[in-house]
Design a protein around this motif. Structure first.
Motif, PDB file in Angstrom:
ATOM      1  N   ILE A 160     -59.124 -18.232 -39.757  1.00 26.78           N
ATOM      2  CA  ILE A 160     -57.899 -17.536 -40.173  1.00 26.78           C
ATOM      3  C   ILE A 160     -58.078 -16.021 -40.068  1.00 26.78           C
ATOM      4  O   ILE A 160     -57.153 -15.299 -39.666  1.00 26.78           O
ATOM      5  N   VAL A 161     -59.261 -15.529 -40.398  1.00 25.43           N
ATOM      6  CA  VAL A 161     -59.526 -14.094 -40.209  1.00 25.43           C
ATOM      7  C   VAL A 161     -59.316 -13.716 -38.745  1.00 25.43           C
ATOM      8  O   VAL A 161     -58.702 -12.687 -38.431  1.00 25.43           O
ATOM      9  N   GLU A 162     -59.793 -14.571 -37.836  1.00 32.69           N
ATOM     10  CA  GLU A 162     -59.592 -14.307 -36.403  1.00 32.69           C
ATOM     11  C   GLU A 162     -58.121 -14.407 -36.023  1.00 32.69           C
ATOM     12  O   GLU A 162     -57.637 -13.657 -35.158  1.00 32.69           O
ATOM     13  N   GLN A 163     -57.367 -15.297 -36.658  1.00 32.20           N
ATOM     14  CA  GLN A 163     -55.932 -15.386 -36.394  1.00 32.20           C
ATOM     15  C   GLN A 163     -55.229 -14.095 -36.799  1.00 32.20           C
ATOM     16  O   GLN A 163     -54.302 -13.637 -36.116  1.00 32.20           O
ATOM     17  N   TYR A 164     -55.646 -13.499 -37.911  1.00 33.93           N
ATOM     18  CA  TYR A 164     -55.089 -12.206 -38.300  1.00 33.93           C
ATOM     19  C   TYR A 164     -55.424 -11.128 -37.269  1.00 33.93           C
ATOM     20  O   TYR A 164     -54.580 -10.294 -36.920  1.00 33.93           O
ATOM     21  N   GLY A 178     -47.537  -0.379 -36.218  1.00 34.75           N
ATOM     22  CA  GLY A 178     -48.637  -0.774 -37.081  1.00 34.75           C
ATOM     23  C   GLY A 178     -48.323  -2.114 -37.711  1.00 34.75           C
ATOM     24  O   GLY A 178     -47.335  -2.768 -37.363  1.00 34.75           O
ATOM     25  N   VAL A 179     -49.171  -2.541 -38.642  1.00 39.01           N
ATOM     26  CA  VAL A 179     -48.983  -3.840 -39.310  1.00 39.01           C
ATOM     27  C   VAL A 179     -49.185  -3.677 -40.808  1.00 39.01           C
ATOM     28  O   VAL A 179     -49.926  -2.802 -41.265  1.00 39.01           O
ATOM     29  N   GLU A 180     -48.510  -4.534 -41.551  1.00 42.52           N
ATOM     30  CA  GLU A 180     -48.728  -4.626 -42.997  1.00 42.52           C
ATOM     31  C   GLU A 180     -49.217  -6.028 -43.327  1.00 42.52           C
ATOM     32  O   GLU A 180     -48.603  -7.018 -42.918  1.00 42.52           O
ATOM     33  N   LEU A 181     -50.300  -6.107 -44.076  1.00 46.76           N
ATOM     34  CA  LEU A 181     -50.812  -7.388 -44.552  1.00 46.76           C
ATOM     35  C   LEU A 181     -50.070  -7.797 -45.811  1.00 46.76           C
ATOM     36  O   LEU A 181     -50.051  -7.056 -46.804  1.00 46.76           O
ATOM     37  N   HIS A 182     -49.458  -8.980 -45.786  1.00 43.60           N
ATOM     38  CA  HIS A 182     -48.803  -9.500 -46.982  1.00 43.60           C
ATOM     39  C   HIS A 182     -49.866 -10.171 -47.837  1.00 43.60           C
ATOM     40  O   HIS A 182     -50.265 -11.311 -47.593  1.00 43.60           O
ATOM     41  N   ALA A 183     -50.324  -9.446 -48.839  1.00 44.85           N
ATOM     42  CA  ALA A 183     -51.349  -9.957 -49.759  1.00 44.85           C
ATOM     43  C   ALA A 183     -50.780 -10.065 -51.164  1.00 44.85           C
ATOM     44  O   ALA A 183     -51.522 -10.008 -52.152  1.00 44.85           O
ATOM     45  N   ALA A 184     -49.452 -10.255 -51.257  1.00 46.31           N
ATOM     46  CA  ALA A 184     -48.757 -10.267 -52.542  1.00 46.31           C
ATOM     47  C   ALA A 184     -47.999 -11.577 -52.733  1.00 46.31           C
ATOM     48  O   ALA A 184     -48.041 -12.485 -51.899  1.00 46.31           O
ATOM     49  N   LEU A 212     -62.455 -10.816 -53.803  1.00 47.81           N
ATOM     50  CA  LEU A 212     -61.985  -9.726 -52.942  1.00 47.81           C
ATOM     51  C   LEU A 212     -62.400  -9.922 -51.483  1.00 47.81           C
ATOM     52  O   LEU A 212     -61.875  -9.249 -50.593  1.00 47.81           O
ATOM     53  N   ARG A 213     -63.323 -10.834 -51.221  1.00 46.78           N
ATOM     54  CA  ARG A 213     -63.941 -10.931 -49.897  1.00 46.78           C
ATOM     55  C   ARG A 213     -62.926 -11.247 -48.795  1.00 46.78           C
ATOM     56  O   ARG A 213     -62.952 -10.644 -47.717  1.00 46.78           O
ATOM     57  N   PHE A 214     -62.013 -12.188 -49.051  1.00 45.49           N
ATOM     58  CA  PHE A 214     -61.048 -12.570 -48.015  1.00 45.49           C
ATOM     59  C   PHE A 214     -60.116 -11.403 -47.693  1.00 45.49           C
ATOM     60  O   PHE A 214     -59.858 -11.099 -46.521  1.00 45.49           O
ATOM     61  N   LEU A 215     -59.620 -10.711 -48.720  1.00 42.37           N
ATOM     62  CA  LEU A 215     -58.802  -9.508 -48.500  1.00 42.37           C
ATOM     63  C   LEU A 215     -59.560  -8.496 -47.656  1.00 42.37           C
ATOM     64  O   LEU A 215     -59.008  -7.918 -46.700  1.00 42.37           O
ATOM     65  N   ASP A 216     -60.814  -8.277 -47.978  1.00 44.42           N
ATOM     66  CA  ASP A 216     -61.655  -7.315 -47.261  1.00 44.42           C
ATOM     67  C   ASP A 216     -61.805  -7.713 -45.791  1.00 44.42           C
ATOM     68  O   ASP A 216     -61.586  -6.904 -44.877  1.00 44.42           O
ATOM     69  N   GLU A 217     -62.149  -8.973 -45.546  1.00 41.63           N
ATOM     70  CA  GLU A 217     -62.386  -9.421 -44.167  1.00 41.63           C
ATOM     71  C   GLU A 217     -61.108  -9.386 -43.337  1.00 41.63           C
ATOM     72  O   GLU A 217     -61.134  -8.980 -42.158  1.00 41.63           O
ATOM     73  N   VAL A 218     -59.993  -9.799 -43.924  1.00 43.56           N
ATOM     74  CA  VAL A 218     -58.732  -9.776 -43.181  1.00 43.56           C
ATOM     75  C   VAL A 218     -58.311  -8.343 -42.869  1.00 43.56           C
ATOM     76  O   VAL A 218     -57.887  -8.040 -41.751  1.00 43.56           O
ATOM     77  N   ASP A 224     -59.375  -3.634 -36.754  1.00 42.07           N
ATOM     78  CA  ASP A 224     -59.909  -3.873 -35.413  1.00 42.07           C
ATOM     79  C   ASP A 224     -58.792  -4.247 -34.440  1.00 42.07           C
ATOM     80  O   ASP A 224     -58.735  -3.745 -33.315  1.00 42.07           O
ATOM     81  N   GLY A 225     -57.884  -5.102 -34.872  1.00 40.42           N
ATOM     82  CA  GLY A 225     -56.829  -5.571 -33.981  1.00 40.42           C
ATOM     83  C   GLY A 225     -55.829  -4.513 -33.593  1.00 40.42           C
ATOM     84  O   GLY A 225     -55.283  -4.537 -32.483  1.00 40.42           O
ATOM     85  N   THR A 226     -55.559  -3.569 -34.497  1.00 36.34           N
ATOM     86  CA  THR A 226     -54.617  -2.490 -34.179  1.00 36.34           C
ATOM     87  C   THR A 226     -55.305  -1.295 -33.528  1.00 36.34           C
ATOM     88  O   THR A 226     -54.641  -0.486 -32.885  1.00 36.34           O
ATOM     89  N   GLY A 227     -56.593  -1.189 -33.731  1.00 33.50           N
ATOM     90  CA  GLY A 227     -57.337  -0.082 -33.139  1.00 33.50           C
ATOM     91  C   GLY A 227     -57.448   1.148 -34.013  1.00 33.50           C
ATOM     92  O   GLY A 227     -58.082   2.126 -33.617  1.00 33.50           O
ATOM     93  N   ALA A 228     -56.854   1.141 -35.211  1.00 33.80           N
ATOM     94  CA  ALA A 228     -56.927   2.313 -36.081  1.00 33.80           C
ATOM     95  C   ALA A 228     -56.579   1.910 -37.510  1.00 33.80           C
ATOM     96  O   ALA A 228     -55.571   1.241 -37.737  1.00 33.80           O
ATOM     97  N   ALA A 229     -57.392   2.355 -38.471  1.00 35.19           N
ATOM     98  CA  ALA A 229     -57.136   2.020 -39.874  1.00 35.19           C
ATOM     99  C   ALA A 229     -55.786   2.539 -40.338  1.00 35.19           C
ATOM    100  O   ALA A 229     -55.125   1.921 -41.177  1.00 35.19           O
ATOM    101  N   GLN A 230     -55.351   3.684 -39.796  1.00 29.10           N
ATOM    102  CA  GLN A 230     -54.086   4.267 -40.234  1.00 29.10           C
ATOM    103  C   GLN A 230     -52.874   3.471 -39.759  1.00 29.10           C
ATOM    104  O   GLN A 230     -51.759   3.725 -40.199  1.00 29.10           O
ATOM    105  N   ARG A 231     -53.085   2.500 -38.880  1.00 30.86           N
ATOM    106  CA  ARG A 231     -51.995   1.627 -38.454  1.00 30.86           C
ATOM    107  C   ARG A 231     -51.872   0.384 -39.334  1.00 30.86           C
ATOM    108  O   ARG A 231     -51.095  -0.516 -39.030  1.00 30.86           O
ATOM    109  N   VAL A 232     -52.630   0.355 -40.419  1.00 31.63           N
ATOM    110  CA  VAL A 232     -52.648  -0.820 -41.292  1.00 31.63           C
ATOM    111  C   VAL A 232     -52.179  -0.442 -42.693  1.00 31.63           C
ATOM    112  O   VAL A 232     -52.627   0.552 -43.265  1.00 31.63           O
TER     113      VAL A 232
END
Length: 366
Positions: A160-164, A178-184, A212-218, A224-232
């Motif tokens: 699932i991490v790879e799917q993200y 960019g992308v937003e992770l729905h973690a809510a 917290l590990r799954f949130l961290d890994e995703v 990585d997938g977007t190429g920049a932390a500021q796009r997340v």
């Protein structure tokens, strides 16, 4: 000079947002069938609202087992990616900016949406009393109790991490900014994070670092997938108990989550406050704690008015403010907020599913 805090520009990574009015994710269930493909009608809907400082798309499932509601769009197939390109091109042509909200619902699904398979979650615990939106056998829409899930094993969690990660790449290919992770709101990441929804005894459960590990890994996969932390961006709902997710010590849990996300240098943290009529207010001292540990852009959403939003911005604990339902019936919401014009009311019966009625036919301000 009277500087309205709602209409000051804001830098978000490489994007310059012209105002502090965010259109948050709102499920509208109008993706084309079969295939859950975004449409030209959806492109028109988002483009009408491009005057927002930033648009975040409706929740968009990352893989077939991540789907939880009928007629919601995915970003898994090429047809879906191409459909989202219609949307992003339309928003950009209208001068807007748009992130894709990436979504895996976990246990908040029904087997009829998953080709007969059970949903997956951190545990095999059912979300009792939680209903999801499906298409009935006769083609009519309806709500049913979410199915009992099965617990993911560690190899499946890695998948699932790879799917993200792939979903983030797909979002960039579709033209999103960019992308937003729905973690809510009780969805899959939340099912790992909150102690009351996670009874695992392996490295993904028990202690706070494990939860917290799954949130961290995703989140790292999205960077990585977007190429920049500021796009997340990441959306959290610290003090709500939606869809059966409850934490024994939410202030400690979510302060730690915000601190870790700050260390990952993501672009923004989106805090969803409770928005039902008699919901309690989130204490300002907790918001200030989040500000102290998270150095990026902070977004708040939940029954904000123009006046409340201006106060939040002026007090410094918010940088952007989301206006959900007001954007449904007011495509020109930023202009209405600027001049303090009356807001139109949305038609509740047209929120989920249907056609242009209640989606693209709300008029602009005279």
């Amino acid at each position: 000079m009277n500087l309205d805090p709602l209409f000051q520009p804001l830098q978000l990574g490489e994007l310059t947002l012209p105002n502090r009015v965010l259109m948050p994710p709102m499920t509208r269930s109008r993706a084309a069938q079969p295939g859950d493909v975004p449409t030209a009608l959806m492109a028109e809907y988002y483009a009408q609202r491009a005057s927002a400082g930033l648009i975040v798309s409706e929740g968009t499932w990352i893989a077939p087992l991540g789907k939880g509601y009928a007629r919601t769009p995915g970003i898994h197939t090429q047809a879906q990616i191409d459909g989202w390109r219609l949307v992003t091109d339309a928003v950009h042509a209208a001068g807007g900016r748009i992130f894709a909200q990436l979504w895996h619902v976990g246990r908040l699904s029904h087997s009829s949406l998953l080709d007969g398979q059970p949903p997956v979650s951190s545990t095999a615990r059912q979300a009792e009393g939680v209903n999801v939106f499906i298409d009935n056998a006769d083609g009519t829409p309806g709500f049913v109790q979410a199915s009992k899930p099965r617990a993911l094993d560690q190899a499946e969690i890695a998948q699932i991490v790879e799917q993200y990660r792939q979903a983030a790449r797909n979002a960039m290919a579709a033209g999103f900014d960019g992308v937003e992770l729905h973690a809510a709101n009780g969805y899959l990441v939340n099912q790992f994070l909150d102690s009351g929804a996670n009874d695992r005894t392996d490295r993904y459960g028990g202690s706070l670092p494990n939860r917290l590990r799954f949130l961290d890994e995703v989140t790292q996969a999205l960077v990585d997938g977007t190429g920049a932390a500021q796009r997340v961006g990441v959306r959290l709902a610290p003090l709500t108990t939606l869809n059966g997710c409850v934490d024994a010590d939410p202030v400690t849990t979510y302060t730690a989550a915000a601190k870790r996300l700050g260390e990952l240098a993501i672009g923004y943290l989106h805090i969803a406050e409770a928005d039902w009529d008699d919901a309690p207010d989130m204490p300002v001292d907790f918001k200030q704690q989040l500000r102290a540990v998270f150095p990026g852009v902070l977004v708040y959403a939940g029954k904000y008015t123009g006046e409340r939003a201006r106060q939040a911005l002026s007090e410094g604990w918010a940088d952007l403010v989301g206006f959900g339902r007001p954007f449904v019936a007011n495509p020109d919401l930023p202009q209405r907020l600027r001049v303090n014009a009356p807001l139109a009311e949305h038609e509740r019966a047209t929120l989920f599913g249907g056609d242009a009625r209640g989606l693209t036919d709300y008029p602009l301000m005279a």
